[in-house]
Design a protein around this motif. Structure first.
Motif, PDB file in Angstrom:
ATOM      1  N   HIS B 214       0.843  -1.194   0.000  1.00 29.14           N
ATOM      2  CA  HIS B 214       0.000   0.000   0.000  1.00 29.14           C
ATOM      3  C   HIS B 214       0.881   1.248   0.000  1.00 29.14           C
ATOM      4  O   HIS B 214       1.764   1.377   0.857  1.00 29.14           O
ATOM      5  N   GLY B 215       0.649   2.141  -0.918  1.00 24.85           N
ATOM      6  CA  GLY B 215       1.215   3.486  -0.863  1.00 24.85           C
ATOM      7  C   GLY B 215       0.184   4.367  -0.187  1.00 24.85           C
ATOM      8  O   GLY B 215      -0.869   4.631  -0.754  1.00 24.85           O
ATOM      9  N   PHE B 274       6.831  -0.057   6.966  1.00 24.06           N
ATOM     10  CA  PHE B 274       8.262   0.200   6.807  1.00 24.06           C
ATOM     11  C   PHE B 274       8.650   1.496   7.526  1.00 24.06           C
ATOM     12  O   PHE B 274       8.227   2.581   7.118  1.00 24.06           O
ATOM     13  N   SER B 277       9.774   4.622   5.786  1.00 24.06           N
ATOM     14  CA  SER B 277       8.827   5.280   4.878  1.00 24.06           C
ATOM     15  C   SER B 277       7.910   6.263   5.606  1.00 24.06           C
ATOM     16  O   SER B 277       7.233   7.058   4.961  1.00 24.06           O
ATOM     17  N   LEU B 287       3.249   6.685   4.137  1.00 23.66           N
ATOM     18  CA  LEU B 287       4.000   5.489   4.514  1.00 23.66           C
ATOM     19  C   LEU B 287       3.708   4.358   3.527  1.00 23.66           C
ATOM     20  O   LEU B 287       2.745   4.406   2.772  1.00 23.66           O
ATOM     21  N   PHE B 288       4.584   3.354   3.548  1.00 22.43           N
ATOM     22  CA  PHE B 288       4.349   2.086   2.856  1.00 22.43           C
ATOM     23  C   PHE B 288       3.997   1.036   3.885  1.00 22.43           C
ATOM     24  O   PHE B 288       4.647   0.953   4.933  1.00 22.43           O
TER      25      PHE B 288
END
Lengths: 330, 330
Positions: B214-215, B274, B277, B287-288
């Motif tokens: 997911h971005g 992460f 991120s 975030l990722f």
């Protein structure tokens, strides 16, 4: 007639060479190429003169391929060089271009500091005028800038968050690339269109080929309808708004689309924005677009050459490039 | 002791059966399975009683595999059924569950209307209390809700734009899936946490396995630092904030990580966020995160069973589930 050398004959270089060769106001002096492989053989078939780096001539002689000279000869004989060497090698070539007093344009694999300006024709053509060293930003950044420019002029870009899913994974998995934020694309877009709000790009890579996909959110300075945004984007010559009735939703369908329309080397020079994805909620725009990684920067290379040579203004150059390359015919 | 039947023994069902079997307050009555293949053989090896649909008994007899009875027997003998049949089949089974007066929980492949409530343990455990029909939302939505719930409680979720890159393409290309906005995940998240701002999810699919990415962009109601957000997320029991020093940035590395730690069937029940991120700019969080599609909903199934049976409150159930399954040990 602008005498153009294309140094590097890979994915981008061969397409730039074709584009230059097809332009009525340009002459392709030749290409620079290191290895005598099937791509070189195809270039010779197209009638392109091949110049090779120092110390590489023996390898070409061994396989019986003719060369026109050394890359230094190509640089000297050209009014301008389009550098399409592998990422990072352009910076190594820059002193050689300077030595021969030959202007050069570079690709997005180089850092911004390789050149005096970063370039996307629709956004900042005149920034390249009479410059000696210009960088075409990467294919994804070029695609973003073509979308940002009209949105920013019409409504203002207050903020954007964009996930870039790029076709180049090594393993059959998804990777964050890089895991840190932002990827280079946001800062690069702001090099070209500096007065936008924060642009956060989240880069991933996946094991596919040819077509990148962007999940786009832009906060606009106004609240147009989705139809108004669609019409604005569709009016841009290097954006193709993909008709929702055509059943295109993947890189696979885009490849078939390009092949069915007889596009040379499967090229899709235009951003492919999916009509059915364009959504507005208040000032928040969401859409999907796809970028053909091999070809979308090619018309920008052609335009940058004219801008740097001071031979045409933005409208004249873009129209001529589009007309010769068939951009907008789909 | 809650007597649980698991109807369907595919990717999710076999993991739910294992989890139920391992819980001290539950008894696995058996599994429902249609085809006598290697997975069925492995289930028998684990000592699970197998119940088969009407009209399928002959196929099992042909290959010499024992069956404990008909799926109707399983439903009748169970206090509750976890339905893990293929997407859409749960709705077909619901009248049969009603016929035997057996409560049932469904998976995210069913529509919201199959059940009285949609469920993510961290977000709305008590909504399932004493309900007869509950739906666990899909793996991606579960992952989103685990992230949204603490952010919404702490800061407020004003708006979110999330690109979901899912591991299930057919061709080696990227696809918009669906090309329209939003994908089902945004509306499903709002089923569970209704008072958030607009949630726009952009779904893609790519030809990979096991891990979705997911971005994420969330506009918060406050402006915490990235470190504060990281600490908040890391404090959640079903979120694993991946230490930036570990060099993990891909589904490949996550698979190795799970295997190295001896996780059964490579399961990663926690959202993998992460650390490097996590970025804040004003109220904008980026975030990722990665979601293991096979296993992240499994603890939610276990918790939903307890909630529906009225056997434990949220904190008790989540702690017991985590403890038995080793969630949070990484």
């Amino acid at each position: 007639m602008i005498r153009v050398g294309v140094n590097g004959y890979g994915t981008i270089g061969k397409r730039v060479a074709d584009a230059v060769d097809s332009m009525p106001d340009m002459e392709l002096v030749g290409i620079g190429k290191a290895s005598p492989n099937h791509t070189a053989d195809a270039a010779a078939d197209r009638g392109y003169d091949i110049y090779v780096p120092e110390g590489r001539h023996d390898r070409w002689a061994e396989v019986g391929m003719d060369v026109a000279g050394d890359v230094h000869d190509l640089i000297e004989a050209s009014d301008i060089v389009a550098d399409a060497t592998p990422a990072g090698m352009g910076a190594e070539y820059r002193p050689i271009y300077e030595e021969y007093d030959t202007p050069a344009l570079f690709q997005g694999g180089e850092g911004a500091d390789v050149a005096e300006a970063s370039f996307t024709a629709r956004a900042n053509y005149s920034e390249a005028t009479d410059k000696d060293y210009v960088r075409i930003v990467s294919c994804n950044t070029t695609g973003l800038n073509r979308m940002f420019a009209p949105l920013h002029e019409e409504y203002g870009v207050e903020r954007a968050s964009i996930t870039l899913v790029r076709c180049r994974g090594e393993h059959a998995v998804i990777s964050a690339d890089p895991v840190t934020m932002p990827s280079h694309h946001g800062p690069d877009a702001l090099e070209v269109i500096p007065d936008m709000g924060p642009i956060t790009t989240m880069g991933m890579k996946v094991p596919t080929v040819r077509h990148h996909f962007h999940g786009v959110n832009v906060e606009l300075g106004g609240e147009p309808s989705a139809a108004e945004v669609r019409d604005l984007l569709a009016s841009q010559s290097r954006i193709h708004v993909v008709d929702g009735d055509l059943g295109i939703d993947s890189g696979w369908e885009l490849q078939e689309f390009a092949l069915d329309r007889g596009r040379d080397r499967m090229n899709l020079y235009e951003n492919q924005i999916f009509e059915d994805s364009i959504t507005m909620e208040g000032p928040q725009l969401h859409l999907f677009q796809s970028i053909h990684r091999e070809s979308d920067v090619v018309p920008e290379n052609v335009d940058a050459i004219r801008a740097m040579m001071g031979e045409a203004d933005a409208a004249e150059s873009i129209e001529l490039t589009n007309d010769v390359m068939g951009i907008g015919d789909i």
